[in-house]
Design a protein around this motif. Structure first.
Motif, PDB file in Angstrom:
ATOM      1  N   TYR A  37       0.801  -1.224   0.000  1.00  0.00           N
ATOM      2  CA  TYR A  37       0.000   0.000   0.000  1.00  0.00           C
ATOM      3  C   TYR A  37       0.836   1.276   0.000  1.00  0.00           C
ATOM      4  N   ARG A 187     -14.378   8.291   6.182  1.00  0.00           N
ATOM      5  CA  ARG A 187     -14.633   8.046   4.769  1.00  0.00           C
ATOM      6  C   ARG A 187     -15.902   8.713   4.256  1.00  0.00           C
ATOM      7  N   SER A 214      -9.418  -2.133   5.852  1.00  0.00           N
ATOM      8  CA  SER A 214      -8.514  -2.102   4.708  1.00  0.00           C
ATOM      9  C   SER A 214      -7.618  -0.875   4.734  1.00  0.00           C
ATOM     10  N   SER A 217      -7.956   1.618   1.347  1.00  0.00           N
ATOM     11  CA  SER A 217      -8.913   2.727   1.239  1.00  0.00           C
ATOM     12  C   SER A 217      -8.388   3.986   1.923  1.00  0.00           C
ATOM     13  N   SER A 218      -7.709   3.815   3.063  1.00  0.00           N
ATOM     14  CA  SER A 218      -7.149   4.980   3.758  1.00  0.00           C
ATOM     15  C   SER A 218      -6.086   5.669   2.917  1.00  0.00           C
ATOM     16  N   ALA A 220      -5.831   5.536  -0.390  1.00  0.00           N
ATOM     17  CA  ALA A 220      -6.456   6.136  -1.573  1.00  0.00           C
ATOM     18  C   ALA A 220      -7.172   7.433  -1.230  1.00  0.00           C
ATOM     19  N   LEU A 221      -7.874   7.467  -0.107  1.00  0.00           N
ATOM     20  CA  LEU A 221      -8.623   8.675   0.247  1.00  0.00           C
ATOM     21  C   LEU A 221      -7.699   9.872   0.446  1.00  0.00           C
TER      22      LEU A 221
END
Length: 249
Positions: A37, A187, A214, A217-218, A220-221
Protein backbone atom coordinates in the motif's frame (compact mmCIF):
# COMPACT_ATOMS: atom_id res chain seq x y z
CA UNK A 1 1.40 12.24 -8.80
CA UNK A 2 3.79 13.02 -5.98
CA UNK A 3 4.35 10.18 -3.49
CA UNK A 4 3.12 11.02 -0.02
CA UNK A 5 5.21 9.87 2.94
CA UNK A 6 2.85 7.76 5.05
CA UNK A 7 3.47 7.25 8.76
CA UNK A 8 0.66 5.06 10.04
CA UNK A 9 -0.58 5.96 13.53
CA UNK A 10 -3.05 3.09 13.82
CA UNK A 11 -1.92 -0.45 13.06
CA UNK A 12 -1.44 -3.64 15.02
CA UNK A 13 -0.33 -7.23 14.62
CA UNK A 14 -0.38 -10.49 16.51
CA UNK A 15 -3.10 -13.00 17.32
CA UNK A 16 -6.22 -11.25 18.54
CA UNK A 17 -9.88 -11.84 17.79
CA UNK A 18 -11.45 -13.01 14.54
CA UNK A 19 -8.84 -13.85 11.89
CA UNK A 20 -9.48 -14.02 8.16
CA UNK A 21 -7.19 -16.10 5.98
CA UNK A 22 -5.44 -12.95 4.77
CA UNK A 23 -5.20 -11.19 8.14
CA UNK A 24 -1.55 -10.34 8.94
CA UNK A 25 -0.41 -11.87 12.21
CA UNK A 26 3.38 -11.59 12.14
CA UNK A 27 5.53 -8.50 11.78
CA UNK A 28 6.68 -9.71 8.38
CA UNK A 29 3.11 -10.14 7.14
CA UNK A 30 2.29 -6.63 8.30
CA UNK A 31 5.33 -5.16 6.56
CA UNK A 32 4.26 -6.93 3.36
CA UNK A 33 0.92 -5.12 3.57
CA UNK A 34 2.70 -1.80 4.13
CA UNK A 35 4.86 -2.38 1.07
CA UNK A 36 1.81 -3.18 -1.03
CA UNK A 37 0.00 0.00 0.00
CA UNK A 38 2.99 2.33 0.08
CA UNK A 39 3.06 2.87 3.85
CA UNK A 40 6.57 3.92 4.86
CA UNK A 41 6.49 3.47 8.65
CA UNK A 42 4.05 2.80 11.45
CA UNK A 43 3.27 3.01 15.12
CA UNK A 44 2.43 -0.56 16.08
CA UNK A 45 0.29 -2.14 18.77
CA UNK A 46 0.52 -5.80 19.78
CA UNK A 47 -2.62 -7.90 20.15
CA UNK A 48 -1.26 -9.98 23.02
CA UNK A 49 -0.95 -6.78 25.06
CA UNK A 50 -4.59 -6.01 24.29
CA UNK A 51 -6.21 -9.39 24.85
CA UNK A 52 -3.68 -11.09 27.12
CA UNK A 53 -1.13 -9.63 29.53
CA UNK A 54 -0.71 -5.89 28.93
CA UNK A 55 2.62 -5.48 30.71
CA UNK A 56 4.24 -8.60 29.23
CA UNK A 57 2.78 -7.93 25.79
CA UNK A 58 4.08 -4.37 25.72
CA UNK A 59 7.61 -5.51 26.50
CA UNK A 60 7.38 -8.36 23.99
CA UNK A 61 6.31 -5.90 21.29
CA UNK A 62 9.49 -3.87 21.82
CA UNK A 63 11.57 -7.02 21.53
CA UNK A 64 9.84 -8.15 18.32
CA UNK A 65 10.25 -4.85 16.45
CA UNK A 66 13.50 -3.56 17.95
CA UNK A 67 15.58 -4.17 14.80
CA UNK A 68 13.11 -2.66 12.34
CA UNK A 69 13.61 1.04 11.64
CA UNK A 70 10.12 1.35 10.13
CA UNK A 71 8.18 0.30 13.21
CA UNK A 72 7.63 2.15 16.49
CA UNK A 73 5.95 0.72 19.61
CA UNK A 74 2.59 1.79 21.00
CA UNK A 75 1.83 0.39 24.43
CA UNK A 76 -1.57 -0.53 25.80
CA UNK A 77 -2.32 0.87 29.25
CA UNK A 78 -4.87 -0.34 31.79
CA UNK A 79 -5.74 0.97 35.27
CA UNK A 80 -3.05 0.10 37.78
CA UNK A 81 -5.20 -0.19 40.90
CA UNK A 82 -5.14 -4.01 41.08
CA UNK A 83 -1.35 -4.17 40.85
CA UNK A 84 -0.73 -6.17 37.66
CA UNK A 85 0.08 -3.06 35.62
CA UNK A 86 2.55 -0.28 36.49
CA UNK A 87 1.33 2.88 38.16
CA UNK A 88 1.62 5.98 35.93
CA UNK A 89 5.01 7.15 37.25
CA UNK A 90 6.53 3.68 36.79
CA UNK A 91 4.88 3.40 33.37
CA UNK A 92 6.56 6.64 32.31
CA UNK A 93 9.92 5.25 33.43
CA UNK A 94 9.43 2.03 31.48
CA UNK A 95 8.33 3.96 28.40
CA UNK A 96 11.48 6.06 28.60
CA UNK A 97 13.68 2.97 28.85
CA UNK A 98 11.99 1.33 25.87
CA UNK A 99 11.59 4.33 23.57
CA UNK A 100 7.77 4.30 23.68
CA UNK A 101 6.03 7.57 22.84
CA UNK A 102 2.36 6.66 22.47
CA UNK A 103 -0.28 4.92 24.57
CA UNK A 104 -3.54 3.26 23.58
CA UNK A 105 -6.38 1.70 25.59
CA UNK A 106 -7.50 -1.91 25.09
CA UNK A 107 -10.99 -3.19 25.58
CA UNK A 108 -12.10 -4.46 28.96
CA UNK A 109 -14.69 -4.21 31.69
CA UNK A 110 -13.28 -1.06 33.24
CA UNK A 111 -14.20 2.58 33.01
CA UNK A 112 -12.23 5.50 31.60
CA UNK A 113 -13.86 7.83 34.13
CA UNK A 114 -11.68 10.33 35.94
CA UNK A 115 -11.72 8.46 39.24
CA UNK A 116 -10.20 5.41 37.51
CA UNK A 117 -7.97 6.77 34.72
CA UNK A 118 -7.34 10.34 35.82
CA UNK A 119 -3.82 9.60 37.10
CA UNK A 120 -2.89 7.97 33.80
CA UNK A 121 -4.24 10.89 31.79
CA UNK A 122 -2.38 13.34 34.04
CA UNK A 123 0.89 11.53 33.37
CA UNK A 124 0.29 11.51 29.63
CA UNK A 125 -0.50 15.23 29.71
CA UNK A 126 2.62 16.03 31.75
CA UNK A 127 4.90 14.30 29.26
CA UNK A 128 2.91 15.29 26.15
CA UNK A 129 2.42 11.63 25.25
CA UNK A 130 -0.32 11.17 22.63
CA UNK A 131 -3.22 8.90 23.53
CA UNK A 132 -4.52 6.77 20.67
CA UNK A 133 -8.13 6.52 21.79
CA UNK A 134 -10.64 4.19 20.10
CA UNK A 135 -14.11 5.71 20.12
CA UNK A 136 -15.50 2.21 20.70
CA UNK A 137 -13.46 1.96 23.91
CA UNK A 138 -14.94 5.02 25.59
CA UNK A 139 -18.46 4.42 24.30
CA UNK A 140 -19.61 7.82 23.10
CA UNK A 141 -18.58 11.41 22.45
CA UNK A 142 -19.72 12.56 25.86
CA UNK A 143 -16.96 10.44 27.39
CA UNK A 144 -14.44 11.92 24.94
CA UNK A 145 -15.64 15.40 25.91
CA UNK A 146 -15.25 14.65 29.62
CA UNK A 147 -11.68 13.41 29.18
CA UNK A 148 -10.64 16.42 27.11
CA UNK A 149 -12.38 18.88 29.42
CA UNK A 150 -10.61 17.45 32.47
CA UNK A 151 -7.23 17.22 30.70
CA UNK A 152 -6.91 20.12 28.31
CA UNK A 153 -3.22 19.43 27.61
CA UNK A 154 -3.81 15.79 26.73
CA UNK A 155 -3.14 15.03 23.05
CA UNK A 156 -5.84 12.64 21.87
CA UNK A 157 -5.90 10.89 18.49
CA UNK A 158 -9.43 9.57 18.17
CA UNK A 159 -9.86 6.41 16.11
CA UNK A 160 -12.91 4.64 14.72
CA UNK A 161 -14.55 7.89 13.62
CA UNK A 162 -16.98 7.29 10.74
CA UNK A 163 -18.93 9.63 8.50
CA UNK A 164 -22.21 9.38 10.46
CA UNK A 165 -20.96 11.35 13.47
CA UNK A 166 -19.49 14.47 11.92
CA UNK A 167 -21.69 16.89 13.88
CA UNK A 168 -20.24 15.62 17.15
CA UNK A 169 -16.71 15.45 15.73
CA UNK A 170 -16.79 19.04 14.46
CA UNK A 171 -18.13 20.30 17.77
CA UNK A 172 -15.27 18.64 19.67
CA UNK A 173 -12.65 19.81 17.17
CA UNK A 174 -13.85 23.38 17.63
CA UNK A 175 -13.60 23.13 21.43
CA UNK A 176 -10.37 21.18 21.95
CA UNK A 177 -7.24 22.10 19.96
CA UNK A 178 -5.40 18.98 21.17
CA UNK A 179 -7.92 16.62 19.58
CA UNK A 180 -6.86 14.86 16.37
CA UNK A 181 -8.72 12.39 14.16
CA UNK A 182 -7.24 9.25 12.62
CA UNK A 183 -8.27 8.83 8.99
CA UNK A 184 -8.77 5.04 9.14
CA UNK A 185 -12.59 5.18 9.04
CA UNK A 186 -12.93 8.84 8.06
CA UNK A 187 -14.63 8.05 4.77
CA UNK A 188 -17.48 10.49 4.42
CA UNK A 189 -17.94 12.23 1.08
CA UNK A 190 -15.07 14.75 0.87
CA UNK A 191 -14.66 14.42 4.62
CA UNK A 192 -10.92 15.07 4.51
CA UNK A 193 -11.37 18.09 2.26
CA UNK A 194 -14.12 19.62 4.41
CA UNK A 195 -12.23 19.05 7.67
CA UNK A 196 -9.09 20.65 6.25
CA UNK A 197 -11.10 23.64 5.04
CA UNK A 198 -12.77 24.13 8.44
CA UNK A 199 -9.99 23.24 10.87
CA UNK A 200 -6.76 22.93 8.87
CA UNK A 201 -4.74 19.86 7.95
CA UNK A 202 -3.05 19.71 11.37
CA UNK A 203 -6.10 18.05 12.95
CA UNK A 204 -5.97 14.86 10.85
CA UNK A 205 -3.46 12.01 11.21
CA UNK A 206 -3.06 9.19 8.72
CA UNK A 207 -4.13 5.82 10.09
CA UNK A 208 -4.73 2.61 8.20
CA UNK A 209 -6.65 0.75 10.90
CA UNK A 210 -5.05 -2.49 9.74
CA UNK A 211 -5.66 -5.33 10.12
CA UNK A 212 -9.23 -4.62 11.21
CA UNK A 213 -10.02 -2.50 8.15
CA UNK A 214 -8.51 -2.10 4.71
CA UNK A 215 -5.38 0.02 4.54
CA UNK A 216 -5.86 0.51 0.81
CA UNK A 217 -8.91 2.73 1.24
CA UNK A 218 -7.15 4.98 3.76
CA UNK A 219 -4.20 5.42 1.41
CA UNK A 220 -6.46 6.14 -1.57
CA UNK A 221 -8.62 8.67 0.25
CA UNK A 222 -5.60 10.74 1.25
CA UNK A 223 -3.75 10.28 -2.04
CA UNK A 224 -6.67 11.52 -4.14
CA UNK A 225 -8.05 14.10 -1.71
CA UNK A 226 -8.54 17.52 -3.28
CA UNK A 227 -6.16 19.31 -0.95
CA UNK A 228 -2.67 20.68 -1.43
CA UNK A 229 0.47 18.54 -1.42
CA UNK A 230 1.56 20.41 1.70
CA UNK A 231 -1.65 19.42 3.50
CA UNK A 232 -1.30 15.81 2.36
CA UNK A 233 2.23 15.76 3.73
CA UNK A 234 1.04 17.02 7.11
CA UNK A 235 -1.69 14.40 7.34
CA UNK A 236 0.44 11.61 5.91
CA UNK A 237 3.38 11.99 8.28
CA UNK A 238 4.07 15.55 9.40
CA UNK A 239 1.48 15.77 12.16
CA UNK A 240 2.37 12.49 13.84
CA UNK A 241 6.10 13.22 13.61
CA UNK A 242 5.52 16.57 15.32
CA UNK A 243 3.48 15.01 18.11
CA UNK A 244 6.13 12.36 18.75
CA UNK A 245 8.92 14.95 18.70
CA UNK A 246 7.16 16.94 21.43
CA UNK A 247 7.08 14.04 23.93
CA UNK A 248 9.19 14.89 26.98
CA UNK A 249 10.58 12.48 29.59
Amino acid sequence: MKKIELFDCEASFGIGGYKRETTPVTKEEMLSKFDRYGIDSALMRYEYASTGNARMGNLELCEVIKNDARLFPVWYAIPHHTGEFPAPAELARLMTENGVKMISLPGGNWTVAEWSCGELFNMLSEHKIPLLLPLSRVGDFNAVHNILKAHKELRVILTGVGYTVMRDVYSLLSMFPNLYISTSLYRGFEGIEDTVERFGAKRLVFGSGMPNVSGASSVALLTYARISDEDKALIGSGNIKRLLSEVTF
